[in-house]
Design a protein around this motif. Structure first.
Motif, PDB file in Angstrom:
ATOM      1  N   GLY A  76       0.800  -1.225   0.000  1.00  0.00           N
ATOM      2  CA  GLY A  76       0.000   0.000   0.000  1.00  0.00           C
ATOM      3  C   GLY A  76       0.829   1.268   0.000  1.00  0.00           C
ATOM      4  O   GLY A  76       0.310   2.356   0.237  1.00  0.00           O
ATOM      5  N   THR A 117      -0.498   3.548  -2.580  1.00  0.00           N
ATOM      6  CA  THR A 117      -1.882   3.938  -2.269  1.00  0.00           C
ATOM      7  C   THR A 117      -1.889   5.046  -1.218  1.00  0.00           C
ATOM      8  O   THR A 117      -2.653   6.009  -1.312  1.00  0.00           O
ATOM      9  CB  THR A 117      -2.669   2.710  -1.754  1.00  0.00           C
ATOM     10  OG1 THR A 117      -2.686   1.720  -2.783  1.00  0.00           O
ATOM     11  CG2 THR A 117      -4.086   3.076  -1.358  1.00  0.00           C
ATOM     12  N   THR A 134      10.526   5.371  -6.644  1.00  0.00           N
ATOM     13  CA  THR A 134      11.547   4.942  -7.615  1.00  0.00           C
ATOM     14  C   THR A 134      10.949   3.992  -8.656  1.00  0.00           C
ATOM     15  O   THR A 134      11.386   3.979  -9.801  1.00  0.00           O
ATOM     16  CB  THR A 134      12.751   4.288  -6.905  1.00  0.00           C
ATOM     17  OG1 THR A 134      12.284   3.421  -5.867  1.00  0.00           O
ATOM     18  CG2 THR A 134      13.662   5.335  -6.314  1.00  0.00           C
ATOM     19  N   ARG A 187       9.447   3.305 -14.308  1.00  0.00           N
ATOM     20  CA  ARG A 187       8.406   3.071 -15.331  1.00  0.00           C
ATOM     21  C   ARG A 187       8.295   4.243 -16.288  1.00  0.00           C
ATOM     22  O   ARG A 187       7.986   4.061 -17.460  1.00  0.00           O
ATOM     23  CB  ARG A 187       7.054   2.757 -14.656  1.00  0.00           C
ATOM     24  CG  ARG A 187       6.973   1.321 -14.117  1.00  0.00           C
ATOM     25  CD  ARG A 187       5.614   0.989 -13.514  1.00  0.00           C
ATOM     26  NE  ARG A 187       5.406   1.626 -12.231  1.00  0.00           N
ATOM     27  CZ  ARG A 187       5.864   1.155 -11.065  1.00  0.00           C
ATOM     28  NH1 ARG A 187       6.538   0.021 -11.024  1.00  0.00           N
ATOM     29  NH2 ARG A 187       5.624   1.792  -9.943  1.00  0.00           N
ATOM     30  N   MET A 203      13.139  -5.536 -13.966  1.00  0.00           N
ATOM     31  CA  MET A 203      11.862  -5.393 -13.248  1.00  0.00           C
ATOM     32  C   MET A 203      10.882  -6.504 -13.624  1.00  0.00           C
ATOM     33  O   MET A 203      10.192  -7.037 -12.758  1.00  0.00           O
ATOM     34  CB  MET A 203      11.257  -4.019 -13.550  1.00  0.00           C
ATOM     35  CG  MET A 203      12.049  -2.884 -12.925  1.00  0.00           C
ATOM     36  SD  MET A 203      11.635  -1.289 -13.625  1.00  0.00           S
ATOM     37  CE  MET A 203      10.071  -0.922 -12.821  1.00  0.00           C
ATOM     38  N   MET A 226      20.141   3.576  -8.653  1.00  0.00           N
ATOM     39  CA  MET A 226      19.034   4.076  -7.834  1.00  0.00           C
ATOM     40  C   MET A 226      19.471   5.237  -6.936  1.00  0.00           C
ATOM     41  O   MET A 226      18.726   6.205  -6.763  1.00  0.00           O
ATOM     42  CB  MET A 226      18.448   2.932  -6.985  1.00  0.00           C
ATOM     43  CG  MET A 226      17.884   1.786  -7.789  1.00  0.00           C
ATOM     44  SD  MET A 226      16.879   2.241  -9.220  1.00  0.00           S
ATOM     45  CE  MET A 226      15.565   3.150  -8.443  1.00  0.00           C
ATOM     46  N   ARG A 236      15.948   0.370  -0.617  1.00  0.00           N
ATOM     47  CA  ARG A 236      15.508  -1.014  -0.725  1.00  0.00           C
ATOM     48  C   ARG A 236      16.612  -1.983  -0.346  1.00  0.00           C
ATOM     49  O   ARG A 236      16.402  -3.186  -0.381  1.00  0.00           O
ATOM     50  CB  ARG A 236      15.151  -1.246  -2.197  1.00  0.00           C
ATOM     51  CG  ARG A 236      13.779  -1.783  -2.426  1.00  0.00           C
ATOM     52  CD  ARG A 236      13.689  -2.052  -3.917  1.00  0.00           C
ATOM     53  NE  ARG A 236      12.432  -2.604  -4.258  1.00  0.00           N
ATOM     54  CZ  ARG A 236      11.349  -1.907  -4.561  1.00  0.00           C
ATOM     55  NH1 ARG A 236      11.394  -0.586  -4.547  1.00  0.00           N
ATOM     56  NH2 ARG A 236      10.244  -2.517  -4.874  1.00  0.00           N
ATOM     57  N   ARG A 275       0.379  -3.678 -14.581  1.00  0.00           N
ATOM     58  CA  ARG A 275       1.842  -3.612 -14.655  1.00  0.00           C
ATOM     59  C   ARG A 275       2.389  -4.939 -15.162  1.00  0.00           C
ATOM     60  O   ARG A 275       1.890  -5.986 -14.795  1.00  0.00           O
ATOM     61  CB  ARG A 275       2.413  -3.322 -13.250  1.00  0.00           C
ATOM     62  CG  ARG A 275       2.686  -1.857 -13.023  1.00  0.00           C
ATOM     63  CD  ARG A 275       2.963  -1.538 -11.589  1.00  0.00           C
ATOM     64  NE  ARG A 275       4.064  -2.287 -10.991  1.00  0.00           N
ATOM     65  CZ  ARG A 275       4.552  -2.045  -9.775  1.00  0.00           C
ATOM     66  NH1 ARG A 275       4.043  -1.068  -9.043  1.00  0.00           N
ATOM     67  NH2 ARG A 275       5.534  -2.760  -9.292  1.00  0.00           N
ATOM     68  N   ARG A 321       9.837 -10.925  -6.346  1.00  0.00           N
ATOM     69  CA  ARG A 321       9.850  -9.627  -5.657  1.00  0.00           C
ATOM     70  C   ARG A 321       9.726  -9.834  -4.138  1.00  0.00           C
ATOM     71  O   ARG A 321      10.390  -9.155  -3.357  1.00  0.00           O
ATOM     72  CB  ARG A 321       8.716  -8.742  -6.178  1.00  0.00           C
ATOM     73  CG  ARG A 321       9.011  -8.171  -7.579  1.00  0.00           C
ATOM     74  CD  ARG A 321       7.751  -7.823  -8.348  1.00  0.00           C
ATOM     75  NE  ARG A 321       6.980  -6.748  -7.721  1.00  0.00           N
ATOM     76  CZ  ARG A 321       5.706  -6.487  -8.024  1.00  0.00           C
ATOM     77  NH1 ARG A 321       5.068  -7.224  -8.931  1.00  0.00           N
ATOM     78  NH2 ARG A 321       5.086  -5.488  -7.436  1.00  0.00           N
ATOM     79  N   PRO A 325      -7.791   0.291   3.552  1.00  0.00           N
ATOM     80  CA  PRO A 325      -6.959   1.485   3.321  1.00  0.00           C
ATOM     81  C   PRO A 325      -7.221   2.642   4.285  1.00  0.00           C
ATOM     82  O   PRO A 325      -6.276   3.288   4.739  1.00  0.00           O
ATOM     83  CB  PRO A 325      -7.311   1.887   1.885  1.00  0.00           C
ATOM     84  CG  PRO A 325      -7.784   0.627   1.236  1.00  0.00           C
ATOM     85  CD  PRO A 325      -8.406  -0.212   2.310  1.00  0.00           C
ATOM     86  N   VAL A 347      -5.577   1.904   7.603  1.00  0.00           N
ATOM     87  CA  VAL A 347      -4.120   2.014   7.466  1.00  0.00           C
ATOM     88  C   VAL A 347      -3.719   3.490   7.501  1.00  0.00           C
ATOM     89  O   VAL A 347      -2.765   3.880   8.177  1.00  0.00           O
ATOM     90  CB  VAL A 347      -3.635   1.341   6.162  1.00  0.00           C
ATOM     91  CG1 VAL A 347      -2.140   1.539   5.967  1.00  0.00           C
ATOM     92  CG2 VAL A 347      -3.985  -0.155   6.165  1.00  0.00           C
TER      93      VAL A 347
END
Ligand code: AP5
Ligand code: ZN
Length: 214
Positions: free
Chosen positions: A12, A15, A31, A36, A53, A64, A89, A161, A172, A202, A205
């Motif tokens: 999320g 989001t 990132t 993209r 990716m 990065m 990351r 995606r 991932r 959501p 959260v």
């Protein structure tokens, strides 16, 4: 506000970040969205990144770190702070970020971890729809657009995606546990970590994120 959102694919981050941007008038530095947009432009970096990716791997720390350095120094929207989404990351990325921000005298204020068990993430990822130009995301079941497959704001088409399939997701997730989760301890040690139960709806959260920031 200067914070990092940490969490597995589908937690999320993308989001909740736009809501923080609206509330705190800070920049959203995703990132994944940046990569993209390089792919959409067909740049050399984008072509290289796409291969990685789509297989669910990680783009190199060097690329990065330079991408974020460029944003932090040249993006005027960062003046009022930033919401980092998808960066750092890895431990080397987290160390470089601390170094850069220390040099600017603007250290991170919080690292918010969005915690969700892996089994919930498959349905979130396979049902996700995005508006490519803005990075806005929807979900076929959990957050459907007003008109099927159409962005609420621009009226443009939504897409899936290319890394949102079960195969790439497995990689991932494995990468998240092996390379990204160690940054949780990194931020716990520096005293700026907060954890949020991101398996909830959501809006719940969002409330918990606000609590974590106070
Ligand atoms: P990136 O774009 O960052 O992907 P990710 O980390 O896998 O995260 P996602 O975007 O999948 O998840 P999200 O947490 O944003 O979920 P969302 O809010 O959309 O990176 C992509 C790739 O780029 C990487 O794999 C890597 O190759 C490369 N890369 C990027 N940064 C890098 C870096 N720093 N170093 C190296 N490589 C890098 O939500 C998902 C879905 O669930 C949506 O449909 C949403 O509507 C729904 N949803 C959200 N919250 C809820 C909820 N509470 N309940 C129900 N549904 C929900
Ligand atoms: Zn995202």
């Amino acid at each position: 506000l200067r914070i990092v959102l940490i969490g597995p694919p589908g937690a999320g981050k993308g989001t909740q970040a736009p809501k923080l941007v609206e509330k705190y008038n800070a920049a959203h530095l995703s990132t994944g969205d940046m990569l993209r947009s390089q792919i959409a432009k067909g740049s050399e970096l984008g072509l290289e990144a796409k291969k990685i990716m789509d297989k669910g791997g990680l783009v190199s720390d060097e690329i990065m770190v330079n991408m974020i350095k460029d944003e932090l120094t040249n993006n005027p929207a960062c003046k009022n702070g930033f919401i980092l989404d998808g960066f750092p990351r890895t431990i080397p990325q987290a160390e470089k970020l601390d170094q850069m921000l220390a040099e600017q005298g603007t250290p991170l204020q919080r690292a918010v971890e969005l915690k969700v068990d892996d089994d919930l993430l498959v349905s979130r990822i396979t049902g996700r729809l995005i508006h490519p130009a803005s990075g806005r995301s929807y979900h076929k079941l959990f957050n459907p657009p007003k008109v099927d497959m159409i962005d609420d704001i621009t009226g443009e088409p939504l897409i899936q995606r290319s890394d949102d399939n079960e195969d790439a997701l497995k990689k991932r997730l494995a990468g998240y546990h092996a390379q990204t989760e160690p940054i949780v301890d990194f931020y716990k040690k520096s005293g700026i970590w907060s954890g949020v139960d991101a398996s909830q709806p959501p809006a719940t959260v969002w409330d918990e994120i606000l609590k974590a920031l106070n």
